[in-house]
Design an enzyme around this catalytic site. Structure first.
Site, PDB file in Angstrom:
ATOM      1  N   GLY A  17       0.813  -1.213   0.000  1.00  0.00           N
ATOM      2  CA  GLY A  17       0.000   0.000   0.000  1.00  0.00           C
ATOM      3  C   GLY A  17       0.840   1.253   0.000  1.00  0.00           C
TER       4      GLY A  17
ATOM      5  N   GLY B  23       0.577   5.660   0.417  1.00  0.00           N
ATOM      6  CA  GLY B  23      -0.249   6.789   0.830  1.00  0.00           C
ATOM      7  C   GLY B  23       0.515   8.078   0.700  1.00  0.00           C
TER       8      GLY B  23
ATOM      9  N   MET C 175       1.447  10.018   3.038  1.00  0.00           N
ATOM     10  CA  MET C 175       2.377  10.253   4.133  1.00  0.00           C
ATOM     11  C   MET C 175       3.313   9.068   4.363  1.00  0.00           C
ATOM     12  SD  MET C 175       1.387  11.495   7.946  1.00  0.00           S
ATOM     13  CE  MET C 175       1.815  10.262   9.144  1.00  0.00           C
ATOM     14  N   ALA C 176       2.830   7.868   4.121  1.00  0.00           N
ATOM     15  CA  ALA C 176       3.619   6.678   4.416  1.00  0.00           C
ATOM     16  C   ALA C 176       3.294   5.565   3.440  1.00  0.00           C
ATOM     17  CB  ALA C 176       3.357   6.220   5.849  1.00  0.00           C
ATOM     18  N   ASN C 177       4.200   4.614   3.346  1.00  0.00           N
ATOM     19  CA  ASN C 177       3.993   3.415   2.544  1.00  0.00           C
ATOM     20  C   ASN C 177       3.941   2.209   3.467  1.00  0.00           C
ATOM     21  OD1 ASN C 177       4.133   4.964   0.166  1.00  0.00           O
ATOM     22  ND2 ASN C 177       6.358   4.786   0.110  1.00  0.00           N
ATOM     23  N   VAL C 178       3.172   1.205   3.080  1.00  0.00           N
ATOM     24  CA  VAL C 178       2.991   0.022   3.922  1.00  0.00           C
ATOM     25  C   VAL C 178       3.558  -1.199   3.204  1.00  0.00           C
ATOM     26  CG1 VAL C 178       1.335  -1.363   5.232  1.00  0.00           C
ATOM     27  CG2 VAL C 178       0.889   1.066   4.862  1.00  0.00           C
TER      28      VAL C 178
ATOM     29  N   LYS D 204       4.556   0.099   8.496  1.00  0.00           N
ATOM     30  CA  LYS D 204       4.277   1.385   7.845  1.00  0.00           C
ATOM     31  C   LYS D 204       5.511   2.256   7.994  1.00  0.00           C
ATOM     32  CE  LYS D 204       0.202   3.360   8.064  1.00  0.00           C
ATOM     33  NZ  LYS D 204      -0.999   4.124   8.490  1.00  0.00           N
TER      34      LYS D 204
ATOM     35  N   ASP E 177     -10.831  10.172  11.257  1.00  0.00           N
ATOM     36  CA  ASP E 177     -10.652   9.952   9.821  1.00  0.00           C
ATOM     37  C   ASP E 177     -11.245   8.600   9.424  1.00  0.00           C
ATOM     38  OD1 ASP E 177      -9.928  10.548   7.230  1.00  0.00           O
ATOM     39  OD2 ASP E 177      -7.866   9.859   7.443  1.00  0.00           O
TER      40      ASP E 177
END
Length: 591
Positions: free
Chosen positions: A19, A21, A23-26, A41, A135
């Site tokens: 995944g 995003g 702000m961050a990648n998973v 993450k 959120d």
């Protein structure tokens, strides 16, 4: 750059990316010490030097680490390895609810209720631990093959007893699920999560979002002003008891929402009970908007007649079953009860009912004079005097009341006074560092200013969020009037591709977007049974990548598999027919 086989902190071996995003990648990784797969993450490298993002990233781990619940993704570890910030959490082998909705369209009623029961149960645990998620959206909720739900991404969660996270204590979540109070700049409460869950329930049942718009501000305004569409008008098999849950959860006025997530959970548990399927449509006790009238309540006479009717029906059924001594005794008791009810609900109210009184016209009076006039008429006056713009009433005098002047209300009703500010309606504040969507929404809806958003190049060496206000053309403390213009400046960040798939863009919307940015788009139909017709399945340009004028973009969208198959069958039949005719012709010639 994180690569396959790389070890984080000499413990977590990266297997693959699962995944990405903003702000961050998973990543899927393997914990070589405990011999288990985990999700890790990792804060994006370009943000690792920004203290603001690092704090938010670490806050997610702190928020969720105190939570232990089967419907919340468990946090295992948090740390930093040579400038790489990471959070290690439970690996959930499943898909997001957004992906499920995208594949199946609307979810069946029983399954949607089961999903919501699990979500409310998990969020109840968070609220009991004094944590608001802030959120909640289907992208942040995972579902396993066995139907188990896992809530994740507490990245902008707020501890109820913590200091403010931003100057307005109103970090922007996803605008499609944003509660009206947050859109208008007020702080988040547990009822903000309840609103987001109501929107989520709507999306599960209908397969689409209730409010769409060309930009975030337009969507936020709809959350503040527009009534949520009826799910029963889209699917009349959905009981009113279920729609009532959505209506109550997504009320504009937080006072009309469920008091707690537990109350919403309990309502979900019983909404399909036979005695609730035909219940009346939910009505609110408090006005949804400041200008709304009060909700009409049943009169005492109506309540008496309904109860009397029910009692008469019960008596009739008892008389028809058996005529014996006990029946007569019970009948006498019921008649006695009815007589008491008539006395309580009819006779007593006649003598004790508070009379209706017209609110006198106090417009143009001073606050003290208006207070005195209303109290003489038998009303109470709210201690807090509100202020409002009014070009016709001199500043300092009363402009209006709530409830409004001339209305008939009960004697003793509390009246709120609105003092005129004249044509000057607002004193400019310092908006730098705040989210432009939030500020634009407030200034346009509450103060009716003409807000212009312009992009400028940021100062060299400084990094800003792309929605952050970095400059304004009005001085702090400057007074403005309705219709005045204010320009807010945001950083001139290069435009990026949106996530057409996750955000459920239509083909026409994508075409308009591409026309605007000079992108050459090609739409490719894909026959499938997994997606609703015209659903966007994939895009050739990844979300959040830079837009270059003249670039090509391929969009794959779903079409009905059956129709495609029929076309192929027709072509095959035609070919077979042509082959047969040719063969017969040759045989005839030979003969």
């Amino acid at each position: 750059m994180i690569t396959k086989g790389q070890k984080i902190n000499e413990r977590y071996e990266i297997i693959k990316s699962i995944g990405e995003g903003g702000m961050a990648n998973v990543y899927l990784a393997h914990d070589i010490i405990l011999d288990r797969d985990v999700a890790i993450k990792i804060l994006r490298g370009d943000l690792a030097g920004d203290e603001k993002f690092v704090r938010r990233f670490q806050r997610e781990a702190l928020s969720a680490s105190s939570l232990s619940h089967p419907n919340i993704v468990e946090m295992y570890d948090v740390g930093e390895d040579n400038g790489t910030y990471y959070i290690v959490m439970e690996y959930v082998d499943g898909i997001t609810l957004k992906q499920l909705i995208k594949k199946r369209g609307s979810i069946s009623l029983s399954e949607a209720i089961d999903i919501m029961l699990q979500i409310t149960d998990g969020i109840k645990e968070a609220h009991d631990s004094y944590i608001i998620h802030r959120d909640l959206k289907p992208q942040n909720i995972l579902i396993k093959e066995n139907g188990e739900i896992k809530i994740t991404d507490f990245g902008i969660a707020m501890a109820l007893n913590s200091t403010q996270l931003t100057q307005t204590n109103s970090v922007m979540g996803s605008v499609h699920y944003l509660p009206p109070e947050q859109a208008s700049g007020k702080g988040a409460t547990i009822k903000s999560d309840i609103y987001s869950m109501g929107i989520l329930f709507y999306e599960l049942l209908t397969g689409k979002l209730p409010f769409r718009g060309e930009n975030a501000v337009e969507i936020a305004l709809k959350h503040m002003k527009s009534e949520i569409p009826s799910v029963r008008e889209q699917n009349d098999s959905i009981p009113q008891s279920v729609e009532n849950i959505i209506i109550r959860a997504t009320a504009k006025n937080p006072k009309n929402r469920y008091e707690t997530v537990s109350a919403m959970h309990d309502d979900l548990l019983t909404c399909l009970n036979e005695d609730r399927l035909n219940e009346g449509k939910c009505k609110f006790l408090f006005p949804e908007h400041e200008t709304d009238g009060e909700e009409k309540k049943p009169t005492l006479l109506e309540e008496k007649e309904e109860l009397t009717h029910e009692l008469d029906d019960d008596l009739g059924e008892l008389k028809e079953e058996k005529k014996n001594t006990w029946i007569w005794i019970l009948s006498g008791i019921f008649i006695f009860v009815v007589l008491i009810l008539i006395g309580v609900f009819v006779v007593y109210p006649i003598f004790s009912e508070v009379p209706d009184v017209v609110i006198p016209n106090v417009s143009g009076m001073t606050v003290n004079k208006a207070d005195e006039t209303l109290k003489k008429a038998g009303f109470k006056v709210a201690l807090q005097v509100e202020q409002v713009s009014d070009e016709k009433i001199q500043a300092g005098l009363i402009s209006k009341t709530s409830p409004s002047i001339g209305r008939k209300v009960k004697r003793g009703t509390t009246i709120t006074l609105y003092e005129s500010l004249g044509n000057t309606i607002y004193e400019i504040e310092d908006y730098t560092g705040k989210n432009y969507i939030e500020i634009k929404t407030i200034l346009e809806t509450k103060y009716e200013l003409n807000v212009v958003i312009e992009k400028i190049d940021p100062e060299e060496g400084k990094e800003y969020d792309k929605q952050e206000i970095i400059k304004q053309d009005r001085e702090v403390g400057e007074k403005v009037a309705k219709g005045d213009k204010i320009t807010l400046y945001i950083p001139n960040v290069v435009d990026e591709y949106p996530n057409f798939v996750e955000e459920q863009w239509t083909i026409d919307e994508i075409q308009n977007f591409c026309d605007e940015y000079g992108i050459v788009v090609t739409f490719v139909p894909k026959p499938t049974t997994e997606y609703q017709e015209n659903t966007i399945i994939s895009q050739s340009r990844a979300a959040e990548t830079t837009i270059v004028k003249g670039a090509t973009l391929k969009i794959v969208y779903a079409v009905k598999y059956e129709e495609e198959k029929k076309e192929e069958t027709k072509k095959d039949d035609t070919k077979e027919s042509d082959t047969t005719e040719s063969k017969e012709t040759k045989e005839s010639g030979t003969n």
